[in-house]
Structures are given as structure tokens and as C-alpha cells.
Design a protein around this motif. Structure first.
Motif, PDB file in Angstrom:
ATOM      1  N   UNK A   7       0.937  -1.398  -0.003  1.00 48.34           N
ATOM      2  CA  UNK A   7      -0.027   0.043   0.045  1.00 48.34           C
ATOM      3  C   UNK A   7       0.949   1.158  -0.106  1.00 48.34           C
ATOM      4  N   UNK A   8       1.944   1.216   0.833  1.00 48.48           N
ATOM      5  CA  UNK A   8       2.795   2.374   0.808  1.00 48.48           C
ATOM      6  C   UNK A   8       3.635   2.725  -0.415  1.00 48.48           C
ATOM      7  N   UNK A   9       4.145   1.667  -1.250  1.00 49.14           N
ATOM      8  CA  UNK A   9       4.581   1.862  -2.289  1.00 49.14           C
ATOM      9  C   UNK A   9       3.580   2.395  -3.464  1.00 49.14           C
ATOM     10  N   UNK A  10       2.503   1.716  -3.327  1.00 42.21           N
ATOM     11  CA  UNK A  10       1.382   2.191  -4.392  1.00 42.21           C
ATOM     12  C   UNK A  10       1.076   3.687  -4.119  1.00 42.21           C
ATOM     13  N   UNK A  11       0.772   3.906  -3.282  1.00 45.10           N
ATOM     14  CA  UNK A  11       0.551   5.177  -2.926  1.00 45.10           C
ATOM     15  C   UNK A  11       1.721   6.413  -3.117  1.00 45.10           C
ATOM     16  N   UNK A  12       2.912   6.002  -3.094  1.00 45.40           N
ATOM     17  CA  UNK A  12       4.118   6.949  -3.333  1.00 45.40           C
ATOM     18  C   UNK A  12       4.212   7.199  -4.729  1.00 45.40           C
ATOM     19  N   UNK A  13       3.814   6.131  -5.736  1.00 44.33           N
ATOM     20  CA  UNK A  13       3.729   6.692  -7.085  1.00 44.33           C
ATOM     21  C   UNK A  13       2.765   7.611  -7.561  1.00 44.33           C
ATOM     22  N   UNK A  14       1.819   7.725  -6.724  1.00 44.27           N
ATOM     23  CA  UNK A  14       0.511   8.624  -7.280  1.00 44.27           C
ATOM     24  C   UNK A  14       0.915  10.105  -7.937  1.00 44.27           C
ATOM     25  N   UNK A  15       1.701  10.741  -7.098  1.00 46.25           N
ATOM     26  CA  UNK A  15       2.081  12.182  -7.617  1.00 46.25           C
ATOM     27  C   UNK A  15       2.706  11.921  -8.980  1.00 46.25           C
ATOM     28  N   UNK A  16       3.355  11.027  -9.174  1.00 42.02           N
ATOM     29  CA  UNK A  16       4.348  10.663 -10.487  1.00 42.02           C
ATOM     30  C   UNK A  16       3.383  10.444 -11.710  1.00 42.02           C
TER      31      UNK A  16
END
Length: 485
Positions: A363-372
Motif C-alpha cells: 500500500x505504501x509503495x503504491x501510494x508513493x507513485x501516485x503524484x508521479x
């Protein structure tokens, strides 16, 4: 297993059965060929021009056959299209044979002109010999396939009565599902759809204590993965006969490990698989170029699996051409794909309880790429807007050229229509017109160039739009799935 792949279901039948100590074993069952002598005689007669199809039929009929139709692929490949069942060869009577020869002879003679109808030229004789040989060849191929189908079917019938039989290397055409239970905890299902071209598949699904065992690591091990296949099967093999040993060895090794050492089985097929997936996702999110270089090392290498594939040379060029875009695309593709495993991962957590940390990190990894991902979406929208404007301008220019060309084209068409075609060819008319009207040549060249320009812009716009649609769909998947963790 040491069986030669090309001989599977021709020389050897592959079976998986339960041994006396409760573990699975693979075994080769030799297929008997009682009609090998007949087949050898038919092959000799096929090469002998003094033998005809009626004599070949007599030899074939000396064998003992069931006369039943066999719905199996032999000798076709599993991924061939429109594969038909192996049927008892057509048998011609003497009357039917004579009529077929007569009809063909007349048709062949007609092809050489009216004067050849009653004249046996060498060409007619050659055509007739070719037709007679083709009849023999068709009969031989049908007989050979039917004999192989009979032998394979008889071999299957000889082992289906075995009490401990679990799996047979099947040749069935069309949809088939075979379920095999090993003990109280393990269930295997084999799904096949052979003989249907691109729709052919060869899947194997395993459940342990009600939990699907899935290939989590495949998501990151291979650059391209069909998630629809990965989430519904433990293994999705390419639909080729040569994959039977691979599939059956996998079943034996995994089932026996679960029977002998549950802790080790769970470590290998659940814990390690999930951890490898998470480690790969971490690398993709933090250093995507590292993973891309790893994928490049396997460029062009084939896999035995249907659901995944390695880079092609074109894929490498695509990633090199626009690395920043493709790195973001890789992150989005892999994260949204991995999240399609969510239901199964949560089942593992409920039953075995040791993947909670993996879910949290995912979940943390997935949300980390949202801005990009959102930044790339905005960039794509801007690119599409500019391309649409360029396409509108280019289309208007094209229409203008067409308007200017239309009067000249109409004049040329009128000249051709009203000319005396006996005294001058159409090519001559066009050549003369082009000399007198250089503007026509100029406009035609401009039309071709502008049409190509419009097509290129349309292609670019279509590519950007497809990329944007895929990215936004993955974006939505990431948000929806992470909200469930």
C-alpha cells in the motif's frame, strides 16, 4: 522426466499417480502400436505408383479399429486453429473411385482448352497422376492420424482403471477441466482449450487449504504479465505438447512438499513468492532503471508460460526512446497488477497470518507513485491537446489541396472518357496530360505528403490516447485497491 518431448502421447503417455507412501509420482506408460505393420505397408504403397487408393483401403481394413471418432489433437499442435477430431478414414467404393477419376480427368482436360477435351496430352497425364497421388496421400494422412488416435485412446483406457491415477497427459480438443485431489488439503485443476488457435490455453491451478497458490513473483520477474491469467492459475503454460512434463513435474514437486513439510511448502510457495514480489516492486518504485536493465538481459528469451513474456528488441527501443515516461508506466503497470492479487493475499493473511506486513508495504509503495502518475497524466493531456490542434490544421491543408486538385482531376477523367482508346492508350493520355499540366503533378505530390502527415499525426494522437487511457485505468485500480487494505 526424460521422455523426448516430440514423442509425448505418440510413444509415451504421461501419468501422475499416488504412490504407496501417499506421495505423487510421474510415470511413463508406453503406447502400444499393434497396427504399426499396417501403417508401414500403407507408407510403402504411397510411394509406389502402381498401387492405388482402393488397394490401400484394403490393407487398412485388415486392421481392427473401433470406427469411433476421437476428439484429440494428434498430430496437430495444441495452438493450431480449427483442429478437427480424428475420424475413421473415408472409404471409396469402386464406383465412387471411377466417378471421381472421371470427373477430375474431365476438369483437368478442360483447363488446357476445348481442343484438349478428347486429347490425352502429356500435361493431362501428369495432372491425372498428381490427382491420383493426392488421393493416396490424403488417405494415408487420415489413416496415420486415426491409427495414432486409436493407440493413444487405448493407452488412456488401459490406465483409467488405476485406483491411484491422478493425471493423464490429455489431447482433448476444446474446453476441458480435470480436478485432482491429493489428500485432504491439496486440490489441482487443469484447464485446457486445445485446437482453437490464439484462444488455446493450458492452465494449472493449485489450492492448499482453500487458498489459491499463485505465481506472485512473476509480476516482477518478467517485464510483461497478463494479470487476468496470473490471478486465476498457479501456472499458465503455453499451449504446446512439450509443456506436459513441466506441468506434471510442478504438480508432483509442490504437492509432495506440502505433504512432507507444510512449513517449508508455505515458505517456498507463499512467503518467498510474496517477498520476491514485494522486493521487486520496491526496486521498481525506487530505482526503475535497475529493473529495466535486468529485463534487458533476457531480451528475446522465450518462456514456457503463456501469461508472461520477456522484452523484445522493439520493447527495449521503446523504453530507451522515452525513459522517464516508461519508468512511470512500469511503476503504474506493476503496482496495479500486483494489487489484483489483493483478494488472495488477504486470504493468505486470514488463513496463515504472515503477509500482513507485505500488504502494508504494498500500500505504501503504491501510494508513493501516485503524484508521479498524476504528473504524467497531465503531460499526456497537454500533448494530446497540441496534437489535436496540429491535426486540425493538417486536415484543413489536406482539404485545400484536394479542392485545388479536383478540377484538374475532373479534366483528366473527361479526356480519358472521351478519347479514342483504339488510337491511344490511357497511359499515353495521362503522360501527355502531365506534360501539359505540371501543376497536377505538384498537387498530387503535395497530396501524398500531406496525407502521410495527417496519418502520422493520427497515429501519434491514437498512441498518446491509448497510453493515457491505460494509465488512468491503472491509477484508478491503485486507488480502489489500496483503500481496501
Amino acid at each position: 522426466m526424460e521422455t523426448e518431448n516430440k514423442k509425448i502421447n505418440e510413444v509415451y503417455l504421461l501419468i501422475t499417480e499416488l504412490s504407496g507412501v501417499g506421495l505423487l509420482v510421474n510415470r511413463e506408460v508406453r503406447i502400444h502400436h499393434p497396427n504399426a505393420g499396417i501403417l508401414s505397408q500403407l507408407e510403402t504403397m504411397l510411394q509406389n505408383p502402381n498401387r492405388n487408393i482402393l488397394e490401400m483401403q484394403d490393407v487398412f481394413n485388415s486392421g481392427v479399429f473401433s470406427n469411433e471418432t476421437h476428439n484429440i489433437c494428434l498430430f496437430n499442435q495444441y495452438n493450431e486453429a480449427y483442429v478437427k477430431a480424428a475420424e475413421f478414414p473415408e472409404m471409396l467404393t469402386l464406383t465412387e473411385y471411377k466417378k471421381r477419376i472421371s470427373d477430375e480427368e474431365y476438369r483437368e482436360q478442360i483447363q488446357f482448352g476445348k481442343n484438349a477435351v478428347n486429347l490425352r496430352t502429356e500435361k493431362v497425364k501428369e495432372a491425372m497422376q498428381s490427382f491420383l497421388q493426392s488421393m493416396k496421400t490424403d488417405f494415408f494422412n487420415a489413416a496415420k492420424r486415426y491409427i495414432a488416435a486409436e493407440d493413444y485412446t487405448n493407452a488412456c483406457n488401459s490406465v483409467t482403471t488405476l485406483e491411484d491415477l491422478k493425471i493423464i497427459s490429455t489431447e482433448s480438443i476444446g474446453w476441458s477441466t480435470f480436478e485432482h485431489r491429493v489428500g485432504s488439503d491439496i486440490t489441482f485443476k487443469i484447464y485446457t482449450n486445445f485446437g482453437y488457435g490464439r484462444s488455446a490455453y493450458f492452465r494449472m491451478a493449485m489450492k492448499y487449504k482453500g487458498v489459491d497458490i499463485l505465481p506472485y513473483s512473476h509480476v516482477v520477474t518478467y517485464p510483461f504479465a497478463n494479470m487476468q491469467d496470473l490471478v486465476r492459475a498457479t501456472r499458465s503454460y503455453r499451449a504446446v505438447r512439450e509443456n506436459w512434463p513441466l506441468a506434471m513435474d510442478f504438480i508432483v514437486s509442490t504437492a509432495n512438499l506440502a505433504q512432507k513439510d507444510e512449513e517449508e511448502f508455505l515458505k517456498v510457495w507463499l512467503k518467498n513468492e510474496v517477498e520476491e514480489m514485494i522486493a521487486g516492486l520496491r526496486t521498481i518504485c525506487e530505482a526503475p532503471s535497475t529493473m529495466i536493465k535486468r529485463y534487458e538481459e533476457s531480451t528475446g528469451r522465450e518462456t514456457n508460460y503463456l501469461a508472461v513474456r520477456n522484452f523484445t528488441a522493439d520493447d527495449v527501443q521503446k523504453f530507451l526512446a522515452c525513459p522517464s515516461e516508461m519508468e512511470t508506466s512500469l511503476k503504474s503497470t506493476k503496482m496495479s497488477g500486483a494489487l489484483m492479487f489483493l483478494d488472495n493475499l488477504q486470504s493468505i493473511a486470514n488463513v496463515f497470518g504472515y503477509v500482513e506486513e507485505a500488504l502494508i508495504e504494498m500500500k505504501e509503495l503504491a501510494l508513493s507513485i501516485i503524484p508521479e502518475v498524476e504528473l504524467l497524466e497531465k503531460k499526456l493531456i497537454e500533448q494530446m491537446h497540441h496534437l489535436e490542434k496540429d491535426l486540425t490544421v493538417a486536415t484543413n491543408v489536406l482539404k485545400g489541396i484536394e479542392r485545388n486538385l479536383a478540377p484538374l482531376q475532373k479534366r483528366l477523367n473527361n479526356i480519358i472518357e472521351n478519347s479514342d482508346k483504339k488510337s491511344i492508350t490511357i497511359e499515353g493520355i495521362k503522360r501527355d496530360f502531365l506534360i501539359k499540366n505540371p501543376k497536377y503533378v505538384e498537387l498530387k505530390e503535395a497530396l501524398r505528403n500531406q496525407q502521410e502527415n495527417v496519418w502520422n499525426l493520427e497515429k501519434k494522437l491514437r498512441g498518446r490516447k491509448n497510453f493515457y487511457d491505460t494509465l488512468t485505468e491503472q491509477h484508478e485500480t491503485i486507488l480502489t485497491q489500496t483503500n481496501r487494505i
